[in-house]
Design a protein around this motif. Structure first.
Motif, mmCIF file in Angstrom:
data_model
loop_
_atom_site.group_PDB
_atom_site.id
_atom_site.type_symbol
_atom_site.label_atom_id
_atom_site.label_comp_id
_atom_site.label_asym_id
_atom_site.label_seq_id
_atom_site.Cartn_x
_atom_site.Cartn_y
_atom_site.Cartn_z
ATOM 1 N N ALA A 1 4.251 1.183 2.146
ATOM 2 C CA ALA A 1 3.408 1.124 0.947
ATOM 3 C C ALA A 1 3.434 -0.265 0.325
ATOM 4 O O ALA A 1 2.424 -0.731 -0.216
ATOM 5 C CB ALA A 1 3.873 2.169 -0.076
ATOM 6 N N ARG A 2 4.565 -0.943 0.413
ATOM 7 C CA ARG A 2 4.677 -2.297 -0.134
ATOM 8 C C ARG A 2 3.832 -3.303 0.644
ATOM 9 O O ARG A 2 3.510 -4.365 0.144
ATOM 10 C CB ARG A 2 6.134 -2.767 -0.091
ATOM 11 C CG ARG A 2 6.992 -2.153 -1.147
ATOM 12 C CD ARG A 2 8.344 -2.856 -1.284
ATOM 13 N NE ARG A 2 8.723 -3.721 -0.204
ATOM 14 C CZ ARG A 2 9.773 -3.546 0.602
ATOM 15 N NH1 ARG A 2 10.539 -2.496 0.454
ATOM 16 N NH2 ARG A 2 10.067 -4.414 1.544
ATOM 17 N N LEU A 3 3.477 -2.974 1.876
ATOM 18 C CA LEU A 3 2.737 -3.900 2.737
ATOM 19 C C LEU A 3 1.237 -3.612 2.736
ATOM 20 O O LEU A 3 0.544 -3.866 3.711
ATOM 21 C CB LEU A 3 3.293 -3.835 4.164
ATOM 22 C CG LEU A 3 4.757 -4.246 4.290
ATOM 23 C CD1 LEU A 3 5.278 -3.942 5.682
ATOM 24 C CD2 LEU A 3 4.933 -5.709 3.949
ATOM 25 N N ARG A 4 0.719 -3.118 1.632
ATOM 26 C CA ARG A 4 -0.707 -2.750 1.536
ATOM 27 C C ARG A 4 -1.656 -3.891 1.876
ATOM 28 O O ARG A 4 -2.742 -3.669 2.355
ATOM 29 C CB ARG A 4 -1.037 -2.262 0.126
ATOM 30 C CG ARG A 4 -0.497 -0.920 -0.188
ATOM 31 C CD ARG A 4 -0.976 -0.476 -1.566
ATOM 32 N NE ARG A 4 -0.262 0.701 -1.986
ATOM 33 C CZ ARG A 4 -0.640 1.941 -1.682
ATOM 34 N NH1 ARG A 4 -1.709 2.136 -0.970
ATOM 35 N NH2 ARG A 4 0.068 2.963 -2.099
ATOM 36 N N GLU A 5 -1.262 -5.100 1.591
ATOM 37 C CA GLU A 5 -2.155 -6.242 1.803
ATOM 38 C C GLU A 5 -2.084 -6.813 3.213
ATOM 39 O O GLU A 5 -2.871 -7.683 3.554
ATOM 40 C CB GLU A 5 -1.818 -7.349 0.792
ATOM 41 C CG GLU A 5 -1.924 -6.896 -0.655
ATOM 42 C CD GLU A 5 -3.312 -6.373 -1.005
ATOM 43 O OE1 GLU A 5 -4.319 -6.974 -0.575
ATOM 44 O OE2 GLU A 5 -3.398 -5.355 -1.711
ATOM 45 N N PRO B 1 -2.892 -7.357 6.914
ATOM 46 C CA PRO B 1 -4.108 -6.990 7.633
ATOM 47 C C PRO B 1 -3.876 -6.130 8.880
ATOM 48 O O PRO B 1 -4.818 -5.550 9.402
ATOM 49 C CB PRO B 1 -4.707 -8.341 8.029
ATOM 50 C CG PRO B 1 -3.537 -9.268 8.079
ATOM 51 C CD PRO B 1 -2.601 -8.777 7.003
ATOM 52 N N HIS B 2 -2.651 -6.017 9.360
ATOM 53 C CA HIS B 2 -2.398 -5.285 10.602
ATOM 54 C C HIS B 2 -1.496 -4.070 10.423
ATOM 55 O O HIS B 2 -0.972 -3.551 11.391
ATOM 56 C CB HIS B 2 -1.784 -6.227 11.643
ATOM 57 C CG HIS B 2 -2.654 -7.387 11.951
ATOM 58 N ND1 HIS B 2 -3.888 -7.265 12.544
ATOM 59 C CD2 HIS B 2 -2.481 -8.701 11.701
ATOM 60 C CE1 HIS B 2 -4.437 -8.454 12.664
ATOM 61 N NE2 HIS B 2 -3.609 -9.345 12.171
ATOM 62 N N ILE B 3 -1.315 -3.636 9.187
ATOM 63 C CA ILE B 3 -0.474 -2.470 8.933
ATOM 64 C C ILE B 3 -1.270 -1.452 8.130
ATOM 65 O O ILE B 3 -1.898 -1.793 7.131
ATOM 66 C CB ILE B 3 0.811 -2.871 8.179
ATOM 67 C CG1 ILE B 3 1.685 -3.725 9.091
ATOM 68 C CG2 ILE B 3 1.566 -1.635 7.699
ATOM 69 C CD1 ILE B 3 2.953 -4.219 8.460
ATOM 70 N N VAL B 4 -1.258 -0.218 8.599
ATOM 71 C CA VAL B 4 -1.895 0.864 7.852
ATOM 72 C C VAL B 4 -0.864 1.344 6.847
ATOM 73 O O VAL B 4 0.133 1.962 7.201
ATOM 74 C CB VAL B 4 -2.317 2.014 8.797
ATOM 75 C CG1 VAL B 4 -2.988 3.112 7.998
ATOM 76 C CG2 VAL B 4 -3.229 1.502 9.885
#
Length: 133
Positions: A71-75, A77-80
């Motif tokens: 959830a912390r990696l929302r921004e 580009p390669h992680i849902v």
């Protein structure tokens, strides 16, 4: 683990439509978010019924920790990223917006190590973000 499928309601909010796939970490379902009226992918995390309570608790804690990290990696580009997490009958379910999954499926030419920097410990690696695959 209860593997009831299509039509099942999870957490009174998500209605399972069809099974999309399965792996060592769980089962992914196409579902409808009945509160927001959007299509989502819902991952039912595998937590073995045969495990001792202490190990089950550790696996649930790990699944929740990994959901928070995603959830912390929302921004990225390669992680849902994870949109929501619910726990039903002691099993975590990770909710991701399915539009992102469709976009990611168009990038199949990229292998996972290329996307997350491999299993190493560099600044773009999954481990540096808190994933323990």
């Amino acid at each position: 683990m209860d593997m009831r499928g299509s039509g099942r309601s999870v957490a009174g909010r998500y209605r399972l439509r069809e099974r999309l796939g399965a792996g060592g970490m769980g089962v992914v379902w196409r579902a409808d978010d009945e509160l927001l009226h959007v299509e989502v992918a819902l991952k039912q995390v595998t937590i073995g019924d045969w495990l001792p309570d202490a190990e089950r608790e550790q696996r649930v804690a790990r699944a929740m920790r990994e959901a928070r990290n995603a959830a912390r990696l929302r921004e990225h580009p390669h992680i849902v990223s994870v949109h929501d997490v619910v726990v039903e009958d002691g099993v975590p379910w990770h909710c991701r917006l399915i539009g992102w999954l469709r976009a990611m499926s168009r990038t199949r030419a990229m292998r996972c190590p290329d996307v997350v920097g491999g299993a190493g410990s560099g600044p773009c690696s999954g481990r540096s973000a808190g994933f323990s695959w």
